[in-house]
Design a protein around this motif. Structure first.
Motif, PDB file in Angstrom:
ATOM      1  N   ARG A  63      42.528  54.255  27.426  1.00  0.00           N
ATOM      2  CA  ARG A  63      41.217  54.827  27.764  1.00  0.00           C
ATOM      3  C   ARG A  63      41.277  55.624  29.069  1.00  0.00           C
ATOM      4  NH1 ARG A  63      41.166  50.218  25.121  1.00  0.00           N
ATOM      5  NH2 ARG A  63      39.666  49.894  23.417  1.00  0.00           N
ATOM      6  N   ARG A  64      42.486  56.105  29.388  1.00  0.00           N
ATOM      7  CA  ARG A  64      42.712  56.939  30.568  1.00  0.00           C
ATOM      8  C   ARG A  64      42.244  56.281  31.860  1.00  0.00           C
ATOM      9  NH1 ARG A  64      43.216  62.377  29.467  1.00  0.00           N
ATOM     10  NH2 ARG A  64      44.739  62.620  27.797  1.00  0.00           N
ATOM     11  N   ALA A  65      42.627  55.039  32.068  1.00  0.00           N
ATOM     12  CA  ALA A  65      42.244  54.337  33.288  1.00  0.00           C
ATOM     13  C   ALA A  65      43.389  53.446  33.736  1.00  0.00           C
ATOM     14  CB  ALA A  65      40.986  53.504  33.059  1.00  0.00           C
ATOM     15  N   LEU A  66      43.351  53.050  34.996  1.00  0.00           N
ATOM     16  CA  LEU A  66      44.320  52.103  35.535  1.00  0.00           C
ATOM     17  C   LEU A  66      43.704  50.706  35.512  1.00  0.00           C
ATOM     18  CD1 LEU A  66      45.553  54.027  38.708  1.00  0.00           C
ATOM     19  CD2 LEU A  66      46.625  53.964  36.449  1.00  0.00           C
ATOM     20  N   MET A  67      44.512  49.708  35.164  1.00  0.00           N
ATOM     21  CA  MET A  67      44.054  48.322  35.220  1.00  0.00           C
ATOM     22  C   MET A  67      44.194  47.856  36.670  1.00  0.00           C
ATOM     23  SD  MET A  67      45.311  45.043  32.999  1.00  0.00           S
ATOM     24  CE  MET A  67      44.530  43.447  33.177  1.00  0.00           C
ATOM     25  N   LEU A  68      43.130  48.022  37.422  1.00  0.00           N
ATOM     26  CA  LEU A  68      43.176  47.740  38.849  1.00  0.00           C
ATOM     27  C   LEU A  68      43.049  46.242  39.132  1.00  0.00           C
ATOM     28  CD1 LEU A  68      40.844  50.542  40.270  1.00  0.00           C
ATOM     29  CD2 LEU A  68      43.346  50.546  40.210  1.00  0.00           C
ATOM     30  N   PRO A  69      43.875  45.725  40.045  1.00  0.00           N
ATOM     31  CA  PRO A  69      43.670  44.346  40.497  1.00  0.00           C
ATOM     32  C   PRO A  69      42.432  44.299  41.383  1.00  0.00           C
ATOM     33  CG  PRO A  69      45.420  45.390  41.746  1.00  0.00           C
ATOM     34  CD  PRO A  69      45.054  46.343  40.644  1.00  0.00           C
ATOM     35  N   LYS A  70      41.866  43.116  41.559  1.00  0.00           N
ATOM     36  CA  LYS A  70      40.648  42.976  42.346  1.00  0.00           C
ATOM     37  C   LYS A  70      40.812  43.554  43.745  1.00  0.00           C
ATOM     38  CE  LYS A  70      37.277  39.450  43.826  1.00  0.00           C
ATOM     39  NZ  LYS A  70      36.107  40.111  43.227  1.00  0.00           N
ATOM     40  N   ALA A  71      41.999  43.423  44.323  1.00  0.00           N
ATOM     41  CA  ALA A  71      42.246  43.899  45.687  1.00  0.00           C
ATOM     42  C   ALA A  71      42.163  45.413  45.804  1.00  0.00           C
ATOM     43  CB  ALA A  71      43.624  43.429  46.160  1.00  0.00           C
ATOM     44  N   ALA A  72      42.194  46.113  44.672  1.00  0.00           N
ATOM     45  CA  ALA A  72      42.169  47.572  44.704  1.00  0.00           C
ATOM     46  C   ALA A  72      40.837  48.162  44.251  1.00  0.00           C
ATOM     47  CB  ALA A  72      43.293  48.136  43.827  1.00  0.00           C
ATOM     48  N   LEU A  73      39.867  47.325  43.969  1.00  0.00           N
ATOM     49  CA  LEU A  73      38.561  47.821  43.539  1.00  0.00           C
ATOM     50  C   LEU A  73      37.758  48.299  44.750  1.00  0.00           C
ATOM     51  CD1 LEU A  73      37.608  45.131  40.881  1.00  0.00           C
ATOM     52  CD2 LEU A  73      38.319  47.490  40.446  1.00  0.00           C
ATOM     53  N   PHE A  74      37.309  49.535  44.716  1.00  0.00           N
ATOM     54  CA  PHE A  74      36.561  50.126  45.821  1.00  0.00           C
ATOM     55  C   PHE A  74      35.369  49.254  46.205  1.00  0.00           C
ATOM     56  CE2 PHE A  74      33.749  52.963  48.027  1.00  0.00           C
ATOM     57  CZ  PHE A  74      34.545  53.938  48.617  1.00  0.00           C
ATOM     58  N   ASP A  75      34.649  48.760  45.192  1.00  0.00           N
ATOM     59  CA  ASP A  75      33.434  47.983  45.434  1.00  0.00           C
ATOM     60  C   ASP A  75      33.716  46.666  46.142  1.00  0.00           C
ATOM     61  OD1 ASP A  75      32.213  50.036  44.115  1.00  0.00           O
ATOM     62  OD2 ASP A  75      31.990  48.966  42.227  1.00  0.00           O
ATOM     63  N   ASP A  76      34.929  46.145  45.999  1.00  0.00           N
ATOM     64  CA  ASP A  76      35.294  44.914  46.691  1.00  0.00           C
ATOM     65  C   ASP A  76      35.775  45.209  48.110  1.00  0.00           C
ATOM     66  OD1 ASP A  76      34.963  43.944  44.035  1.00  0.00           O
ATOM     67  OD2 ASP A  76      36.221  42.231  44.549  1.00  0.00           O
ATOM     68  N   ILE A  77      36.535  46.273  48.265  1.00  0.00           N
ATOM     69  CA  ILE A  77      37.083  46.614  49.586  1.00  0.00           C
ATOM     70  C   ILE A  77      35.961  46.928  50.571  1.00  0.00           C
ATOM     71  CG2 ILE A  77      38.525  48.249  50.862  1.00  0.00           C
ATOM     72  CD1 ILE A  77      40.098  48.662  48.230  1.00  0.00           C
TER      73      ILE A  77
END
Length: 233
Positions: A59-73
């Motif tokens: 689906r043209r996306a990266l499976m981001l770990p929680k540590a890399a989510l903008f909304d968490d950072i």
């Protein structure tokens, strides 16, 4: 506005800003893909299991770990280093997505928390949280053009306006085979070629293979990031 409000007047801020823009876009794509995965599960189009990286790549996306989510950072506590959180985010993305290995900026700890917080919140408006790829593409190209004015014309280097690149793509109609750009810069030709192919209802990565050459190491990294932002390799 970002440069005016934060005093970002030199190219030392260019890669850090592009890294933040990448994280914002990658996070948006992650949530969009996750929603599509859940919808396909409910519709019986895929097994009811934990998603894997391939589900996101499809689906043209990266499976981001929680540590890399903008909304968490952006929720990093005031007494913690946001620079360290951003650096960790970039490292985890590189570790999970080989084409970006060694390409993302990881020098955020040299900036103080207040500046990083302002930079992050500039990319955390409601409009950007819900923006599509095309919107991010225009923002990305804007920063490329603005910062290129401060030195991209040195040693014969020039930033080609997106309108010119789009005209070239419309003329050559690159819809199959190998696409080579021997002076690819930030990868604009590849992105515009992808738009051309997808406008015809086809899958870019199944139709073409991209090859690029770029003499400037920083610009070559931007090309890799630019492709990743658009779900391309």
């Amino acid at each position: 506005d970002l440069r005016a409000n934060s005093g970002l007047a030199s190219n030392e801020y260019f890669m850090p800003i592009m890294g933040l823009l990448f994280l914002r876009q990658a996070t948006n794509r992650y949530y969009e893909a996750l929603a599509a995965i859940e919808a396909d599960k409910k519709a019986g189009k895929m097994p009811d299991r934990e998603p894997v990286a391939g589900d996101f790549a499809k689906r043209r996306a990266l499976m981001l770990p929680k540590a890399a989510l903008f909304d968490d950072i952006i929720k990093t506590p005031k007494d913690k280093s946001m620079g360290a959180a951003l650096t960790k985010a970039m490292e985890t993305v590189e570790a999970s997505f080989q084409p970006l290995a060694g390409q993302l900026p990881k020098d955020y700890e040299k900036f103080d928390n207040e500046l990083l917080d302002r930079m992050m919140r500039t990319f955390d408006t409601e409009a950007l949280r819900n923006a599509s790829g095309d919107v991010f593409g225009r923002i990305y190209e804007y920063f490329l053009a603005e910062f290129s004015k401060q030195g991209a014309h040195d040693n014969g280097e020039f930033f080609t306006p997106p309108s010119i690149v789009q005209t070239i793509v419309n003329v050559i109609e690159p819809n199959h085979g190998v696409i080579l750009d021997p002076a690819c810069g930030s990868g604009g030709m590849f992105v515009q070629s992808s738009h051309f192919i997808e406008d015809a209802g086809q899958d870019t990565m199944k139709r073409v293979t991209f090859y690029g050459h770029e003499k400037n190491e920083t610009t070559a990294k931007l090309a890799q990031i630019n492709l990743a932002v658009h779900g391309l390799e």
